[in-house]
Motif scaffolding. Sequence first.
Motif, PDB file in Angstrom:
ATOM      1  N   ARG A  89      38.505  50.694  40.181  1.00 59.24           N
ATOM      2  CA  ARG A  89      38.644  50.543  41.626  1.00 59.24           C
ATOM      3  C   ARG A  89      39.334  49.220  41.917  1.00 59.24           C
ATOM      4  O   ARG A  89      39.009  48.192  41.316  1.00 59.24           O
ATOM      5  N   VAL A  90      40.271  49.232  42.851  1.00 54.02           N
ATOM      6  CA  VAL A  90      41.027  48.024  43.172  1.00 54.02           C
ATOM      7  C   VAL A  90      41.271  47.924  44.672  1.00 54.02           C
ATOM      8  O   VAL A  90      41.143  48.908  45.409  1.00 54.02           O
ATOM      9  N   LEU A  91      41.604  46.715  45.082  1.00 56.38           N
ATOM     10  CA  LEU A  91      42.076  46.470  46.446  1.00 56.38           C
ATOM     11  C   LEU A  91      43.564  46.146  46.354  1.00 56.38           C
ATOM     12  O   LEU A  91      43.961  45.269  45.579  1.00 56.38           O
ATOM     13  N   ILE A  92      44.376  46.840  47.123  1.00 61.56           N
ATOM     14  CA  ILE A  92      45.821  46.601  47.142  1.00 61.56           C
ATOM     15  C   ILE A  92      46.164  45.922  48.459  1.00 61.56           C
ATOM     16  O   ILE A  92      45.857  46.446  49.534  1.00 61.56           O
ATOM     17  N   MET A  93      46.749  44.743  48.375  1.00 60.82           N
ATOM     18  CA  MET A  93      47.052  43.951  49.561  1.00 60.82           C
ATOM     19  C   MET A  93      48.560  43.832  49.742  1.00 60.82           C
ATOM     20  O   MET A  93      49.290  43.571  48.781  1.00 60.82           O
ATOM     21  N   CYS A 121      53.022  44.405  46.476  1.00 58.17           N
ATOM     22  CA  CYS A 121      51.615  44.797  46.382  1.00 58.17           C
ATOM     23  C   CYS A 121      50.865  43.857  45.446  1.00 58.17           C
ATOM     24  O   CYS A 121      51.229  43.723  44.268  1.00 58.17           O
ATOM     25  N   LYS A 122      49.840  43.216  45.957  1.00 56.31           N
ATOM     26  CA  LYS A 122      48.949  42.403  45.136  1.00 56.31           C
ATOM     27  C   LYS A 122      47.703  43.227  44.848  1.00 56.31           C
ATOM     28  O   LYS A 122      47.004  43.648  45.776  1.00 56.31           O
ATOM     29  N   VAL A 123      47.433  43.461  43.571  1.00 50.97           N
ATOM     30  CA  VAL A 123      46.317  44.311  43.171  1.00 50.97           C
ATOM     31  C   VAL A 123      45.177  43.438  42.659  1.00 50.97           C
ATOM     32  O   VAL A 123      45.374  42.606  41.762  1.00 50.97           O
ATOM     33  N   ASN A 154      53.209  52.830  44.490  1.00 50.06           N
ATOM     34  CA  ASN A 154      53.857  52.170  43.356  1.00 50.06           C
ATOM     35  C   ASN A 154      53.599  50.671  43.424  1.00 50.06           C
ATOM     36  O   ASN A 154      53.884  50.034  44.440  1.00 50.06           O
ATOM     37  N   VAL A 155      53.067  50.115  42.358  1.00 46.04           N
ATOM     38  CA  VAL A 155      52.844  48.677  42.249  1.00 46.04           C
ATOM     39  C   VAL A 155      53.472  48.206  40.935  1.00 46.04           C
ATOM     40  O   VAL A 155      53.978  49.017  40.159  1.00 46.04           O
TER      41      VAL A 155
END
Length: 371
Positions: free
Chosen positions: A272-276, A350-352, A260-261
């Motif tokens: 496509r994403v990077l979740i940090m 969460c930073k997406v 969940n973001v």
Amino acid sequence: MAFLELLDISKHFGHTAAVDNIGLSIKQGEFLTLLGPSGCGKTTLLRMIAGFETPTTGSILLDGEDITNRPANKRLMGMVFQSYALFPHMSAQDNIGFGMTIKHQPKHVIKKRTAELLELVGLAEMGQRYPHQLSGGQQQRIALARALAVEPKVLLLDEPLSALDAKVRISLRNEIRRIQQELKITAIYVTHDQEEALSLSDRIAVMAKGKIEQLDAPENIYNQPQTAFAATFVGNSNQFNGIIESAANGLCQVGTRTLNVSPLSQFRDGERVLIMVRPEDIAVQVDEDTHDDLNVLAGRIDLRTFLGPFTRLHVSIDETTTLLVDIPTRQAASYTPGRQVHVSFPPQACKVLALDAKDAELVHLAAAEAV
């Protein structure tokens, strides 16, 4: 109005672009840091500003004047090098006054200015000592005073603390910031050390492969990275490669899990994403928290590292995923290696970020630099 402007600056060595079409505006009295891994172009950019390299394309303006082709000794800039570069046969005060001597300033002016600068850098009693009689930190203070002696419009610092031990680095970086603010001088600082950059700067330019990935205040660089590279290179972070399942509802598919973001208005389903997630934004507990939108993962503590006020837990989620979790040390006593725990973090932690092929390559570069 910008005090120092770089207009579409590029520098090629053969077919390689060390600096690739950079535009940058710096205010008078600002402390700007160029931060990035080895080979990103930060030192080449600084050397072009100093006049030691000539841009392949573009212009450099200082206080409204084009100085692109002006020689280094005509630019009114002071340079502090990593290697101190002091004259071994000259005393500290003679090293400081060298630039003024070259300009044939009166001896009484040189003597007065040198004494003021020795006082400014905290070495008032050491003017007669030679470089070999000074510690590394003291030598770098003399190098800083020498750069300031000619009253430069811009102070340039090329990794000036990298040859010093940790305690001296911290002390001297605080001194550099104090002096810069006291003199209100414009400063450009090159480093690959993110802690230096975050603690010293008004703004940071995060660089990779000759380009600026993000230019922002330190707090924004850390808390609101705009690219996958900036997120990976600055600070510790936990990262998940994912695919957006529902941008409107803030759902991302990561392997067999759904995270969940916050709702993602700037993304489309299927991207496509990077979740940090930062380690300090993750909580740990023995029992599972059943809060509806909280991301909860079960794992095992593999390693516990004491870091003073906080303790870092390495929590293995599965064979390929280990999360870093930072908790206050006073809460860490019961969390020992081998213990089964649950870690949790809210959607807003969460930073997406976008993750195309170029971004993925830069993330790999940043991760390799951190090893």
